[in-house]
Design an enzyme around this catalytic site. Sequence first.
Site, PDB file in Angstrom:
ATOM      1  N   CYS A 215       0.867  -1.189   0.000  1.00 52.28           N
ATOM      2  CA  CYS A 215       0.000   0.000   0.000  1.00 52.28           C
ATOM      3  C   CYS A 215       0.902   1.236   0.000  1.00 52.28           C
ATOM      4  O   CYS A 215       2.062   1.146  -0.407  1.00 52.28           O
ATOM      5  CB  CYS A 215      -0.964  -0.015   1.186  1.00 52.28           C
ATOM      6  SG  CYS A 215      -0.188  -0.047   2.808  1.00 52.28           S
TER       7      CYS A 215
ATOM      8  N   ARG B  36      -3.478  -0.696   5.257  1.00 49.13           N
ATOM      9  CA  ARG B  36      -4.045  -1.757   4.428  1.00 49.13           C
ATOM     10  C   ARG B  36      -3.139  -2.974   4.245  1.00 49.13           C
ATOM     11  O   ARG B  36      -3.585  -4.122   4.438  1.00 49.13           O
ATOM     12  CB  ARG B  36      -4.437  -1.196   3.048  1.00 49.13           C
ATOM     13  CG  ARG B  36      -5.588  -0.223   3.108  1.00 49.13           C
ATOM     14  CD  ARG B  36      -5.702   0.582   1.833  1.00 49.13           C
ATOM     15  NE  ARG B  36      -4.587   1.504   1.669  1.00 49.13           N
ATOM     16  CZ  ARG B  36      -4.407   2.302   0.629  1.00 49.13           C
ATOM     17  NH1 ARG B  36      -5.274   2.269  -0.358  1.00 49.13           N
ATOM     18  NH2 ARG B  36      -3.368   3.123   0.577  1.00 49.13           N
TER      19      ARG B  36
ATOM     20  N   ASP C 105      -8.213   4.107   0.768  1.00 49.49           N
ATOM     21  CA  ASP C 105      -7.245   4.483   1.798  1.00 49.49           C
ATOM     22  C   ASP C 105      -8.018   4.927   3.044  1.00 49.49           C
ATOM     23  O   ASP C 105      -8.759   5.909   2.991  1.00 49.49           O
ATOM     24  CB  ASP C 105      -6.399   5.639   1.239  1.00 49.49           C
ATOM     25  CG  ASP C 105      -5.295   6.044   2.181  1.00 49.49           C
ATOM     26  OD1 ASP C 105      -5.318   5.609   3.351  1.00 49.49           O
ATOM     27  OD2 ASP C 105      -4.420   6.803   1.742  1.00 49.49           O
TER      28      ASP C 105
HETATM   29  P1  4NP Z   1      -1.874   2.751   4.040  1.00 51.05           P
HETATM   30  O1  4NP Z   1      -2.551   4.105   4.614  1.00 51.05           O
HETATM   31  O2  4NP Z   1      -1.280   3.118   2.695  1.00 51.05           O
HETATM   32  O3  4NP Z   1      -3.033   1.824   3.914  1.00 51.05           O
HETATM   33  O4  4NP Z   1      -0.838   2.327   5.054  1.00 51.05           O
HETATM   34  C1  4NP Z   1      -1.849   5.305   4.725  1.00 51.05           C
HETATM   35  C2  4NP Z   1      -1.039   5.515   5.820  1.00 51.05           C
HETATM   36  C3  4NP Z   1      -0.352   6.706   5.955  1.00 51.05           C
HETATM   37  C4  4NP Z   1      -0.481   7.682   4.975  1.00 51.05           C
HETATM   38  C5  4NP Z   1      -1.290   7.455   3.873  1.00 51.05           C
HETATM   39  C6  4NP Z   1      -1.965   6.249   3.734  1.00 51.05           C
HETATM   40  N1  4NP Z   1       0.213   8.914   5.104  1.00 51.05           N
HETATM   41  O5  4NP Z   1      -0.008   9.806   4.285  1.00 51.05           O
HETATM   42  O6  4NP Z   1       1.034   9.061   6.041  1.00 51.05           O
END
Ligand code: 4NP
Length: 158
Positions: free
Chosen positions: A9, A15, A126
Amino acid sequence: MTKKILMVCLGNICRSPMAKAILIKKLKEKSIDWVEIDSAGTSDYHIGGKADHRTIESGKKHGIDLSSHRGRQFEREDFEKFDLIYAMDSENHANILYHARTEDEAKKVNLILNELNPGSNQSVPDPWFGGEKDFEKVFTMLDKACDIIVQKIQKEEK
Ligand code: 4NP
């Protein structure tokens, strides 16, 4: 032969750690011990960081312990280490493919929801800016997709 699967991800704190933990649990329940799973993020935002507290909470509700997770960034070498690379959304899918050097490497990459709804090219939303409900929704989607992945692995075994 060991099969290696990577979940990817953006941040590697919501995710993909969830997808990894769900798949590990399902494989364990079926006594399938010849598949290795890891996760990574395309960004460098959370290298070495713990899973988001909402990811940990969501896992707990479903009997999954995500407390030992630490974030890492996707690297080109992952194409050599893994047989299958599941992207959580289309943006990450494109970012991973950008690093592929051969057709064989590119073929390893798929959107995880294409396992559930083939050819739909849907993304796992997300949940970072969302709340508990959004994390639960993500969990349900990944749980269903992982059921299909396990079914496929079981067929390969035969
Ligand atoms: P992930 O979610 O891609 O599912 O781990 C996110 C976690 C952090 C961030 C964006 C998406 N961020 O911008 O820090």
